[in-house]
Write an enzyme that holds these catalytic residues in place. Structure first.
Site, PDB file in Angstrom:
ATOM      1  N   GLY A 121       2.063   2.233  10.774  1.00 31.31           N
ATOM      2  CA  GLY A 121       3.042   3.310  10.654  1.00 31.31           C
ATOM      3  C   GLY A 121       3.701   3.675  11.967  1.00 31.31           C
ATOM      4  N   GLU A 172      -7.013   4.829   7.585  1.00 30.28           N
ATOM      5  CA  GLU A 172      -6.757   6.249   7.303  1.00 30.28           C
ATOM      6  C   GLU A 172      -7.964   6.884   6.610  1.00 30.28           C
ATOM      7  OE1 GLU A 172      -2.971   5.658   5.390  1.00 30.28           O
ATOM      8  OE2 GLU A 172      -2.134   5.097   7.334  1.00 30.28           O
ATOM      9  N   ASN A 177       0.875  -1.174   0.000  1.00 29.46           N
ATOM     10  CA  ASN A 177       0.000   0.000   0.000  1.00 29.46           C
ATOM     11  C   ASN A 177       0.910   1.221   0.000  1.00 29.46           C
ATOM     12  OD1 ASN A 177      -1.762   2.069   0.498  1.00 29.46           O
ATOM     13  ND2 ASN A 177      -2.364   1.384   2.548  1.00 29.46           N
ATOM     14  N   HIS A 235      -9.722   1.379   4.525  1.00 34.41           N
ATOM     15  CA  HIS A 235      -8.458   1.537   5.260  1.00 34.41           C
ATOM     16  C   HIS A 235      -8.682   2.481   6.448  1.00 34.41           C
ATOM     17  CE1 HIS A 235      -4.362   2.728   6.244  1.00 34.41           C
ATOM     18  NE2 HIS A 235      -3.998   1.598   5.683  1.00 34.41           N
ATOM     19  N   SER A 267       2.914  -2.161  10.319  1.00 33.76           N
ATOM     20  CA  SER A 267       4.358  -2.255  10.571  1.00 33.76           C
ATOM     21  C   SER A 267       4.946  -3.630  10.248  1.00 33.76           C
ATOM     22  CB  SER A 267       4.674  -1.847  12.017  1.00 33.76           C
ATOM     23  OG  SER A 267       4.283  -0.498  12.247  1.00 33.76           O
ATOM     24  N   LYS A 281       0.218   4.250  -0.344  1.00 39.42           N
ATOM     25  CA  LYS A 281      -0.395   5.468   0.214  1.00 39.42           C
ATOM     26  C   LYS A 281      -0.091   6.673  -0.693  1.00 39.42           C
ATOM     27  CE  LYS A 281      -0.328   3.301   4.694  1.00 39.42           C
ATOM     28  NZ  LYS A 281      -0.250   3.405   6.135  1.00 39.42           N
ATOM     29  N   GLU A 326      -5.963  -4.769  10.357  1.00 37.61           N
ATOM     30  CA  GLU A 326      -4.962  -3.731  10.564  1.00 37.61           C
ATOM     31  C   GLU A 326      -5.245  -2.993  11.864  1.00 37.61           C
ATOM     32  OE1 GLU A 326      -2.820  -2.694   6.707  1.00 37.61           O
ATOM     33  OE2 GLU A 326      -4.464  -1.304   6.911  1.00 37.61           O
TER      34      GLU A 326
HETATM   35  P1  PGA Z   1       2.479   0.261   7.652  1.00 34.12           P
HETATM   36  O1  PGA Z   1       1.055   0.501   6.954  1.00 34.12           O
HETATM   37  O2  PGA Z   1       3.018  -1.034   7.094  1.00 34.12           O
HETATM   38  O3  PGA Z   1       3.308   1.454   7.257  1.00 34.12           O
HETATM   39  O4  PGA Z   1       2.250   0.175   9.112  1.00 34.12           O
HETATM   40  C1  PGA Z   1       0.174  -0.560   6.726  1.00 34.12           C
HETATM   41  C2  PGA Z   1      -1.104  -0.040   6.131  1.00 34.12           C
HETATM   42  O5  PGA Z   1      -1.564   1.035   6.538  1.00 34.12           O
HETATM   43  O6  PGA Z   1      -1.709  -0.674   5.235  1.00 34.12           O
END
Ligand code: PGA
Length: 262
Positions: free
Chosen positions: A176, A100, A13, A98, A216, A15, A170
């Site tokens: 993140g 976010e 992803n 997601h 992560s 982003k 998630e």
């Molecule tokens: P990350 O993000 O691996 O940077 O923690 C995962 C995601 O949001 O899909």
């Protein structure tokens, strides 16, 4: 490791990152590494990179995906992109729900449900994200949140319609932050989610749906996560932006002994 009937999926992803030139470079590396990956591979890229990355991945083992879609097919929805437009542009997959999107842009369970329907209708593989916040975990609401997100998100679809569904667990506190769920925490949540799928549509359906872990994921922790029986893949943010790291994650070994931090 995941059941033999579920082929693992490693999805990046990206982003809101990378220039077009960087996108092309990274997708070339992913394309070249996909043939020797331990499972299926996909990259979910920004809308602006779909054409360029699609041209690189065409005919390869790596699939192209987007990060969101609107539920309507077309019309006066300034700034939005429909699932059909994504399919037309060469996408095979799309992330919906997601955290976010939920947290920063107001995506509700109802919207996620509509987006999921639009993705399915367009023939895309929806990667439907669920997960609890830290506050929800600490106040012991994790299972209630996951149950609601699954029930509301999948509402109204038959198992046949959901044949392509991929779920991503998630935990928001792990995204993140560098704070990964332990393999045991991931397994516990994945088993719970599979139980919800079973409750909704029965055992065969539950066993057929891939549940990815996201939050992560790194080259260092992927093997222990993938060694868990209900972890069928990973949705990778930060580490998917670096070719070396993502290629190593694509070559995970699910046979690795479970890590000591369980
Ligand atoms: P990350 O993000 O691996 O940077 O923690 C995962 C995601 O949001 O899909």
């Amino acid at each position: 490791m995941s059941s033999a009937s579920r082929r693992p999926l490693i999805a990046g992803n990206w982003k809101m990152n990378l220039t077009l030139a960087q996108s092309v470079d990274l997708s070339r590396a992913v394309r070249d590494g996909a043939a020797s990956a331990s499972g299926e591979v996909a990259v979910c890229v920004p809308f602006t990179a779909i054409a360029a990355v699609g041209a690189v991945l065409k005919g390869s083992a790596a699939a192209l995906g987007a990060q969101d879609c609107h539920w309507e097919t077309q019309g006066a929805f300034t700034g939005e992109v429909s699932a059909g437009m994504l399919a037309d542009a060469g996408c095979a997959a799309v992330i919906v729900g997601h955290s976010e999107r939920r947290r920063l842009f107001g995506d509700s369970d109802e919207w996620v449900n509509k987006k999921l329907g639009a993705a399915l209708k367009a023939g895309l593989t929806p990667i439907a994200c669920v997960g609890e916040t830290l506050e929800e975990r600490e106040s012991r609401k994790t299972w209630r949140i996951l149950q609601t997100q699954v029930e509301q998100g999948l509402k109204g679809f038959s198992p046949a319609e959901l044949a392509k569904l991929v779920v991503a667990y998630e935990p928001v506190w792990a995204i993140g932050t560098g704070r990964t769920a332990t393999p045991a925490q991931a397994q516990e949540a994945h088993a719970f989610l599979r139980g919800q799928l079973r409750r909704l549509h029965g055992e065969a359906f539950a066993q057929s749906v891939r549940i990815l872990y996201g939050g992560s994921v790194t080259p260092e922790n992927v093997d222990a996560l993938m060694a868990q029986p209900d972890v069928d893949g990973a949705l990778v943010g930060g580490a998917s932006l670096k070719a070396d790291a993502f290629l190593r994650i694509m070559r995970f070994s699910a046979a690795a002994p479970a890590s000591a931090d369980q």
